[in-house]
Design a protein around this motif. Structure first.
Motif, PDB file in Angstrom:
ATOM      1  N   ASP A  33       0.867  -1.174   0.000  1.00 47.14           N
ATOM      2  CA  ASP A  33       0.000   0.000   0.000  1.00 47.14           C
ATOM      3  C   ASP A  33       0.902   1.223   0.000  1.00 47.14           C
ATOM      4  O   ASP A  33       1.822   1.324   0.827  1.00 47.14           O
ATOM      5  CB  ASP A  33      -0.908  -0.004   1.233  1.00 47.14           C
ATOM      6  CG  ASP A  33      -1.973  -1.087   1.155  1.00 47.14           C
ATOM      7  OD1 ASP A  33      -2.595  -1.237   0.086  1.00 47.14           O
ATOM      8  OD2 ASP A  33      -2.182  -1.791   2.158  1.00 47.14           O
ATOM      9  N   VAL A  34       0.639   2.138  -0.950  1.00 42.21           N
ATOM     10  CA  VAL A  34       1.482   3.326  -1.087  1.00 42.21           C
ATOM     11  C   VAL A  34       0.619   4.571  -1.204  1.00 42.21           C
ATOM     12  O   VAL A  34      -0.526   4.510  -1.668  1.00 42.21           O
ATOM     13  CB  VAL A  34       2.440   3.210  -2.296  1.00 42.21           C
ATOM     14  CG1 VAL A  34       3.443   2.094  -2.096  1.00 42.21           C
ATOM     15  CG2 VAL A  34       1.672   2.982  -3.583  1.00 42.21           C
ATOM     16  N   ALA A  35       1.179   5.690  -0.818  1.00 42.99           N
ATOM     17  CA  ALA A  35       0.485   6.970  -0.871  1.00 42.99           C
ATOM     18  C   ALA A  35       0.599   7.588  -2.264  1.00 42.99           C
ATOM     19  O   ALA A  35       1.402   7.151  -3.090  1.00 42.99           O
ATOM     20  CB  ALA A  35       1.092   7.916   0.163  1.00 42.99           C
ATOM     21  N   ALA A  36      -0.181   8.618  -2.488  1.00 43.32           N
ATOM     22  CA  ALA A  36      -0.072   9.394  -3.729  1.00 43.32           C
ATOM     23  C   ALA A  36       1.309  10.043  -3.780  1.00 43.32           C
ATOM     24  O   ALA A  36       1.884  10.398  -2.753  1.00 43.32           O
ATOM     25  CB  ALA A  36      -1.162  10.450  -3.779  1.00 43.32           C
ATOM     26  N   GLY A  56      -6.131   2.255  -7.126  1.00 43.82           N
ATOM     27  CA  GLY A  56      -5.464   3.535  -7.312  1.00 43.82           C
ATOM     28  C   GLY A  56      -5.080   3.780  -8.754  1.00 43.82           C
ATOM     29  O   GLY A  56      -5.423   3.016  -9.652  1.00 43.82           O
ATOM     30  N   ASP A  57      -4.373   4.880  -8.948  1.00 41.81           N
ATOM     31  CA  ASP A  57      -3.992   5.317 -10.293  1.00 41.81           C
ATOM     32  C   ASP A  57      -2.529   5.727 -10.310  1.00 41.81           C
ATOM     33  O   ASP A  57      -1.988   6.191  -9.302  1.00 41.81           O
ATOM     34  CB  ASP A  57      -4.852   6.515 -10.712  1.00 41.81           C
ATOM     35  CG  ASP A  57      -6.325   6.164 -10.760  1.00 41.81           C
ATOM     36  OD1 ASP A  57      -6.713   5.380 -11.637  1.00 41.81           O
ATOM     37  OD2 ASP A  57      -7.081   6.661  -9.897  1.00 41.81           O
ATOM     38  N   SER A  69      -1.673   6.806 -18.523  1.00 40.18           N
ATOM     39  CA  SER A  69      -2.267   6.781 -17.194  1.00 40.18           C
ATOM     40  C   SER A  69      -2.835   5.390 -17.013  1.00 40.18           C
ATOM     41  O   SER A  69      -3.502   4.874 -17.911  1.00 40.18           O
ATOM     42  CB  SER A  69      -3.387   7.812 -17.078  1.00 40.18           C
ATOM     43  OG  SER A  69      -2.869   9.116 -17.185  1.00 40.18           O
ATOM     44  N   LEU A  70      -2.561   4.774 -15.879  1.00 38.48           N
ATOM     45  CA  LEU A  70      -3.026   3.421 -15.619  1.00 38.48           C
ATOM     46  C   LEU A  70      -3.883   3.419 -14.365  1.00 38.48           C
ATOM     47  O   LEU A  70      -3.702   4.246 -13.470  1.00 38.48           O
ATOM     48  CB  LEU A  70      -1.846   2.468 -15.425  1.00 38.48           C
ATOM     49  CG  LEU A  70      -0.824   2.386 -16.568  1.00 38.48           C
ATOM     50  CD1 LEU A  70       0.328   1.461 -16.182  1.00 38.48           C
ATOM     51  CD2 LEU A  70      -1.482   1.919 -17.847  1.00 38.48           C
ATOM     52  N   GLY A  71      -4.811   2.472 -14.315  1.00 35.09           N
ATOM     53  CA  GLY A  71      -5.699   2.354 -13.170  1.00 35.09           C
ATOM     54  C   GLY A  71      -5.811   0.918 -12.705  1.00 35.09           C
ATOM     55  O   GLY A  71      -5.056   0.035 -13.151  1.00 35.09           O
ATOM     56  N   THR A  93       2.527   7.114  -8.475  1.00 40.11           N
ATOM     57  CA  THR A  93       1.130   7.071  -8.042  1.00 40.11           C
ATOM     58  C   THR A  93       0.541   8.477  -8.045  1.00 40.11           C
ATOM     59  O   THR A  93       1.217   9.444  -7.684  1.00 40.11           O
ATOM     60  CB  THR A  93       0.998   6.462  -6.630  1.00 40.11           C
ATOM     61  OG1 THR A  93       1.784   7.224  -5.717  1.00 40.11           O
ATOM     62  CG2 THR A  93       1.441   5.007  -6.605  1.00 40.11           C
ATOM     63  N   THR A  94      -0.731   8.588  -8.446  1.00 38.15           N
ATOM     64  CA  THR A  94      -1.443   9.866  -8.398  1.00 38.15           C
ATOM     65  C   THR A  94      -2.545   9.837  -7.357  1.00 38.15           C
ATOM     66  O   THR A  94      -3.271  10.814  -7.188  1.00 38.15           O
ATOM     67  CB  THR A  94      -2.034  10.222  -9.778  1.00 38.15           C
ATOM     68  OG1 THR A  94      -2.881   9.159 -10.211  1.00 38.15           O
ATOM     69  CG2 THR A  94      -0.922  10.447 -10.789  1.00 38.15           C
ATOM     70  N   SER A  95      -2.688   8.707  -6.686  1.00 36.61           N
ATOM     71  CA  SER A  95      -3.644   8.536  -5.596  1.00 36.61           C
ATOM     72  C   SER A  95      -3.069   7.479  -4.665  1.00 36.61           C
ATOM     73  O   SER A  95      -2.085   6.817  -5.013  1.00 36.61           O
ATOM     74  CB  SER A  95      -5.005   8.081  -6.140  1.00 36.61           C
ATOM     75  OG  SER A  95      -4.899   6.772  -6.685  1.00 36.61           O
ATOM     76  N   ASP A  96      -3.675   7.324  -3.499  1.00 40.55           N
ATOM     77  CA  ASP A  96      -3.295   6.184  -2.672  1.00 40.55           C
ATOM     78  C   ASP A  96      -3.516   4.936  -3.514  1.00 40.55           C
ATOM     79  O   ASP A  96      -4.486   4.866  -4.279  1.00 40.55           O
ATOM     80  CB  ASP A  96      -4.146   6.122  -1.411  1.00 40.55           C
ATOM     81  CG  ASP A  96      -3.812   7.244  -0.428  1.00 40.55           C
ATOM     82  OD1 ASP A  96      -2.795   7.939  -0.626  1.00 40.55           O
ATOM     83  OD2 ASP A  96      -4.576   7.408   0.536  1.00 40.55           O
TER      84      ASP A  96
END
Length: 132
Positions: A33-36, A56-57, A69-71, A93-96
């Protein structure tokens, strides 16, 4: 922590597998689990891991330019593992996010054990390289 069946169930890459096969390979993945704002992959660095985005993205950049951009359910990292060993892009990452991480030996085992998954990964690699 290792991944679980539920982590792989919605990933199209693994759709051809039975639940028991997905359970087997889930144990090969580590869950992170990683932050934005976290750089998961750095362009030009040595690459020995394959990633599946569970939640996340992320953005993919090369030479400072946005290339994708990947999701959730997308994967990345195969180019270094199947190519010359260097990352061709930076992934941030662009989100959590929750990522499933597969290390080189297990990536090779996945490809050898499940040729249909290897074919899908190869097809994605060729699309990304603009050769498909």
């Amino acid at each position: 922590m290792p991944a679980e069946l539920a982590d792989l169930a919605s990933v199209p890459l693994f759709a051809s597998l039975s639940d028991s096969e997905r359970s087997e390979i889930a144990a090969w993945f580590e869950v992170k689990d990683v932050a934005a704002g976290v750089r998961l992959v750095g362009e030009g660095t040595t690459g020995s891991t394959f990633f599946v985005l569970a939640r996340g993205d992320v953005v993919v950049t090369a030479n400072g330019e946005l290339i994708a951009s990947l999701g959730p359910t997308d994967f990345f990292g195969e180019l270094a593992l199947l190519g010359e060993g260097r990352r061709t892009a930076t992934v941030t990452t662009t989100s959590d996010a929750r990522v499933l991480v597969l290390f080189g030996d297990d990536f090779r085992r996945l490809r050898a054990t499940y040729p249909e998954i290897a074919a899908e990964i190869d097809a994605a690699m060729l699309r990304r390289l603009g050769r498909a």
